[in-house]
Design a protein around this motif. Structure first.
Motif, PDB file in Angstrom:
ATOM      1  N   LEU A  96       0.826  -1.209   0.000  1.00  0.00           N
ATOM      2  CA  LEU A  96       0.000   0.000   0.000  1.00  0.00           C
ATOM      3  C   LEU A  96       0.861   1.260   0.000  1.00  0.00           C
ATOM      4  O   LEU A  96       0.500   2.267  -0.624  1.00  0.00           O
ATOM      5  CB  LEU A  96      -0.927  -0.014   1.215  1.00  0.00           C
ATOM      6  CG  LEU A  96      -1.969  -1.148   1.201  1.00  0.00           C
ATOM      7  CD1 LEU A  96      -2.664  -1.261   2.548  1.00  0.00           C
ATOM      8  CD2 LEU A  96      -2.989  -0.928   0.097  1.00  0.00           C
ATOM      9  N   GLU A  97       2.011   1.199   0.665  1.00  0.00           N
ATOM     10  CA  GLU A  97       2.937   2.338   0.639  1.00  0.00           C
ATOM     11  C   GLU A  97       3.485   2.543  -0.770  1.00  0.00           C
ATOM     12  O   GLU A  97       3.705   3.689  -1.204  1.00  0.00           O
ATOM     13  CB  GLU A  97       4.069   2.100   1.630  1.00  0.00           C
ATOM     14  CG  GLU A  97       3.616   2.202   3.087  1.00  0.00           C
ATOM     15  CD  GLU A  97       4.690   1.773   4.070  1.00  0.00           C
ATOM     16  OE1 GLU A  97       5.783   1.363   3.608  1.00  0.00           O
ATOM     17  OE2 GLU A  97       4.447   1.855   5.292  1.00  0.00           O
ATOM     18  N   LYS A  98       3.675   1.457  -1.479  1.00  0.00           N
ATOM     19  CA  LYS A  98       4.129   1.559  -2.876  1.00  0.00           C
ATOM     20  C   LYS A  98       3.084   2.275  -3.725  1.00  0.00           C
ATOM     21  O   LYS A  98       3.414   3.132  -4.563  1.00  0.00           O
ATOM     22  CB  LYS A  98       4.399   0.163  -3.445  1.00  0.00           C
ATOM     23  CG  LYS A  98       4.788   0.169  -4.915  1.00  0.00           C
ATOM     24  CD  LYS A  98       4.912  -1.250  -5.454  1.00  0.00           C
ATOM     25  CE  LYS A  98       5.126  -1.241  -6.960  1.00  0.00           C
ATOM     26  NZ  LYS A  98       5.144  -2.620  -7.528  1.00  0.00           N
ATOM     27  N   GLU A  99       1.807   1.955  -3.502  1.00  0.00           N
ATOM     28  CA  GLU A  99       0.736   2.624  -4.246  1.00  0.00           C
ATOM     29  C   GLU A  99       0.685   4.107  -3.896  1.00  0.00           C
ATOM     30  O   GLU A  99       0.463   4.959  -4.774  1.00  0.00           O
ATOM     31  CB  GLU A  99      -0.609   1.964  -3.952  1.00  0.00           C
ATOM     32  CG  GLU A  99      -0.733   0.524  -4.417  1.00  0.00           C
ATOM     33  CD  GLU A  99      -0.582   0.365  -5.919  1.00  0.00           C
ATOM     34  OE1 GLU A  99      -1.069   1.228  -6.671  1.00  0.00           O
ATOM     35  OE2 GLU A  99       0.030  -0.637  -6.340  1.00  0.00           O
ATOM     36  N   ALA A 100       0.901   4.434  -2.614  1.00  0.00           N
ATOM     37  CA  ALA A 100       0.920   5.845  -2.208  1.00  0.00           C
ATOM     38  C   ALA A 100       2.062   6.583  -2.891  1.00  0.00           C
ATOM     39  O   ALA A 100       1.915   7.752  -3.303  1.00  0.00           O
ATOM     40  CB  ALA A 100       1.049   5.946  -0.684  1.00  0.00           C
ATOM     41  N   ALA A 101       3.210   5.909  -3.042  1.00  0.00           N
ATOM     42  CA  ALA A 101       4.351   6.522  -3.730  1.00  0.00           C
ATOM     43  C   ALA A 101       4.031   6.743  -5.206  1.00  0.00           C
ATOM     44  O   ALA A 101       4.435   7.758  -5.803  1.00  0.00           O
ATOM     45  CB  ALA A 101       5.588   5.633  -3.587  1.00  0.00           C
ATOM     46  N   VAL A 102       3.283   5.816  -5.805  1.00  0.00           N
ATOM     47  CA  VAL A 102       2.879   5.977  -7.208  1.00  0.00           C
ATOM     48  C   VAL A 102       1.968   7.199  -7.344  1.00  0.00           C
ATOM     49  O   VAL A 102       2.073   7.958  -8.320  1.00  0.00           O
ATOM     50  CB  VAL A 102       2.174   4.703  -7.720  1.00  0.00           C
ATOM     51  CG1 VAL A 102       1.550   4.956  -9.094  1.00  0.00           C
ATOM     52  CG2 VAL A 102       3.142   3.543  -7.788  1.00  0.00           C
ATOM     53  N   CYS A 103       1.086   7.414  -6.374  1.00  0.00           N
ATOM     54  CA  CYS A 103       0.236   8.619  -6.390  1.00  0.00           C
ATOM     55  C   CYS A 103       1.098   9.876  -6.451  1.00  0.00           C
ATOM     56  O   CYS A 103       0.801  10.811  -7.220  1.00  0.00           O
ATOM     57  CB  CYS A 103      -0.660   8.659  -5.161  1.00  0.00           C
ATOM     58  SG  CYS A 103      -1.983   7.425  -5.134  1.00  0.00           S
ATOM     59  N   GLU A 104       2.152   9.913  -5.656  1.00  0.00           N
ATOM     60  CA  GLU A 104       3.057  11.068  -5.652  1.00  0.00           C
ATOM     61  C   GLU A 104       3.752  11.229  -6.998  1.00  0.00           C
ATOM     62  O   GLU A 104       3.971  12.356  -7.471  1.00  0.00           O
ATOM     63  CB  GLU A 104       4.081  10.927  -4.531  1.00  0.00           C
ATOM     64  CG  GLU A 104       3.499  11.066  -3.129  1.00  0.00           C
ATOM     65  CD  GLU A 104       2.899  12.438  -2.896  1.00  0.00           C
ATOM     66  OE1 GLU A 104       3.436  13.434  -3.421  1.00  0.00           O
ATOM     67  OE2 GLU A 104       1.865  12.524  -2.194  1.00  0.00           O
ATOM     68  N   GLN A 105       4.102  10.120  -7.624  1.00  0.00           N
ATOM     69  CA  GLN A 105       4.758  10.178  -8.936  1.00  0.00           C
ATOM     70  C   GLN A 105       3.806  10.724 -10.004  1.00  0.00           C
ATOM     71  O   GLN A 105       4.213  11.530 -10.861  1.00  0.00           O
ATOM     72  CB  GLN A 105       5.255   8.782  -9.327  1.00  0.00           C
ATOM     73  CG  GLN A 105       6.390   8.267  -8.455  1.00  0.00           C
ATOM     74  CD  GLN A 105       6.626   6.777  -8.621  1.00  0.00           C
ATOM     75  OE1 GLN A 105       6.119   6.143  -9.557  1.00  0.00           O
ATOM     76  NE2 GLN A 105       7.375   6.197  -7.687  1.00  0.00           N
TER      77      GLN A 105
END
Length: 467
Positions: free
Chosen positions: A13-22
């Motif tokens: 889920l943290e990876k998905e949050a990082a993708v949102c930032e990207q």
């Protein structure tokens, strides 16, 4: 091999949050704020899912708008319960070819229960080439990476995992109201009613841990939410998969004891799992709204067995009468299906007599709609459409009479309401039992609990004056 639901790891889920930032950084580099439109069909669970989709889009830098025209991203959250809903989706998706022609960079995604059906996914893939992405309910938590893939490659993506389902905590949420909130406490269904597609597209029952639910509700109360609805395909079976000794009534009791001014509601219940303990819990705690949506679907035992409902008419009536016995003010609503395959005139009359016996405040009525992949879709169905329509009209007439009679009983009484908006010249509100009330007043009253004296009514609503 048996497939089991999984809890999505926090690192995923943290990876998905990082993708949102990207994605957000990508749009910032282009010097503008993208816009997103999310359109929702179907039940409250779909509404709750759409709030999470909006949350992920906002975290990705998108402004949420209320029209598809000019939107950079469109997400249509679909419903597969009835044929009419699917037909509307196909029509509206087809029309989006024109918005995309005017805005070629627009990205269109379809999700929700329809996308849990392989034949639907194939139809979208082959006949709706302007759709960029498809994901089913199990893949919702991965939406940021799906969106990023389409933005980067301009290639279509189809994420249709057919697992038993999952639980993903901590997904950002953009709620559609700052007064009323949906809280999903569990996902999926184990009942396999013979007419229903839900277990096939939403997976097996899986409950969120009670501490996660309590934290979410505490946050909502702190933020000023005053009408909180717990959601599940069958909330009465909450907790059976957790092994914690906490059932749905226990969860309701814990939430009802939290400090704050709010009403707690829930839906939907299955009669086979509804218990006297749950009714007793509703009666005990003032914050739990005295409202119970308890679908009966048919008043005839043979039809109930063919529906695979696992209760009898007598068992259902005992539950309904017990609820009314300990809570005379209880508002009871239900779902009913007319024209189930093979239903006779006599069996339909059993449904009418049950409605007359229980005297529901309101009913959600449906003519049977066959769903491909369900047992009922293969059943012999000799009843003409005209006869089903006649039965449907008669059932509605009976319930409308009862609803009006119940509403007439409100006239002269003072009731507690939560003011939730305005409809033209009048404010709107809901009673504890969910009945719609209209009355004159200033917009400053919106969001407040008020006492209103009922002065008039229609079949579907009440009219009142501020006390």
């Amino acid at each position: 091999m048996e497939r089991k639901p999984v809890v999505i790891p926090q690192e995923a889920l943290e990876k998905e949050a990082a993708v949102c930032e990207q994605i957000k950084a990508l749009w910032a580099s282009r010097g503008r704020t993208p816009r997103a439109f999310v359109d929702t069909y179907g039940c409250q669970q779909n509404e709750a899912d759409s709030e999470r989709i909006r949350g992920m889009l906002r975290a990705s830098g998108y402004e949420i708008v209320d029209t598809e025209e000019g939107a950079d991203c469109i997400v249509i959250n679909t419903c597969a319960i009835r044929e009419h809903a699917e037909t509307r989706v196909y029509g509206n998706v087809g029309a989006l070819v024109h918005t995309k022609a005017r805005h070629p960079e627009q990205k269109i995604f379809l999700c929700g229960c329809m996308m849990g059906q392989p034949q639907v996914v194939e139809r979208i893939k082959n006949s709706y080439r302007h759709v960029d992405g498809v994901f089913n309910p199990h893949e919702l938590w991965r939406f940021p990476e799906l969106l990023q893939s389409v933005l980067r490659t301009n290639r279509r993506i189809f994420a249709v995992d057919d697992s038993a389902g999952n639980i993903a905590e901590g997904i950002p949420v953009v709620r559609s109201s700052d007064l009323k909130a949906w809280v999903s406490i569990m996902y999926g269904c184990n009942n396999f009613c013979s007419y229903c597609i839900v277990p096939y597209v939403r997976g097996r029952e899986r409950s969120r841990r009670p501490e996660e639910i309590l934290e979410e509700v505490k946050g909502l109360i702190s933020a000023g939410y005053k009408d909180i609805t717990l959601l599940g395909q069958n909330v009465n079976s909450y907790g059976k998969d957790l092994g914690l000794g906490v059932d749905f009534a226990d969860l309701m009791a814990e939430i009802a004891q939290l400090p704050g001014e709010f009403w707690l509601r829930f839906m939907t219940s299955h009669p086979k799992d509804a218990s006297k303990k749950l009714f007793d819990t509703i009666a005990k705690y003032p914050r739990i709204a005295k409202q119970f949506h308890l679908p009966f679907q048919s008043g005839n035992d043979r039809v109930l067995k063919a529906m695979n409902r696992h209760y009898t008419r007598e068992e259902y009536l005992k539950l309904a009468h017990y609820g009314r016995q300990i809570m005379p003010e209880l508002v009871l609503t239900s779902d009913v299906i007319v024209g189930f395959p093979g239903e006779t005139e006599e069996e339909f009359e059993d449904t009418i007599s049950l409605i007359e016996d229980v005297r529901y405040d309101a009913l959600f009525t449906f003519i049977f709609s066959p769903r491909a992949g369900t047992p009922a879709a293969k059943m012999d169905d000799p009843t003409p459409k005209e006869e089903k329509n006649r039965h449907f009209d008669r059932l509605c007439a009976v319930q409308n009479r009862i609803s009006l009679e119940i509403h007439q009983g409100y006239v002269g009484k003072t009731v507690r309401v939560l003011c939730d908006g305005r409809d033209k010249d009048l404010l709107t509100a809901r009673t504890e039992g969910g009945r719609l009330v209209r009355f004159a007043g200033d917009d400053s009253l919106i969001g407040q609990f008020l006492d209103v004296t009922i002065t008039g009514c229609t079949t579907w609503s009440l009219v009142g004056e501020l006390r």
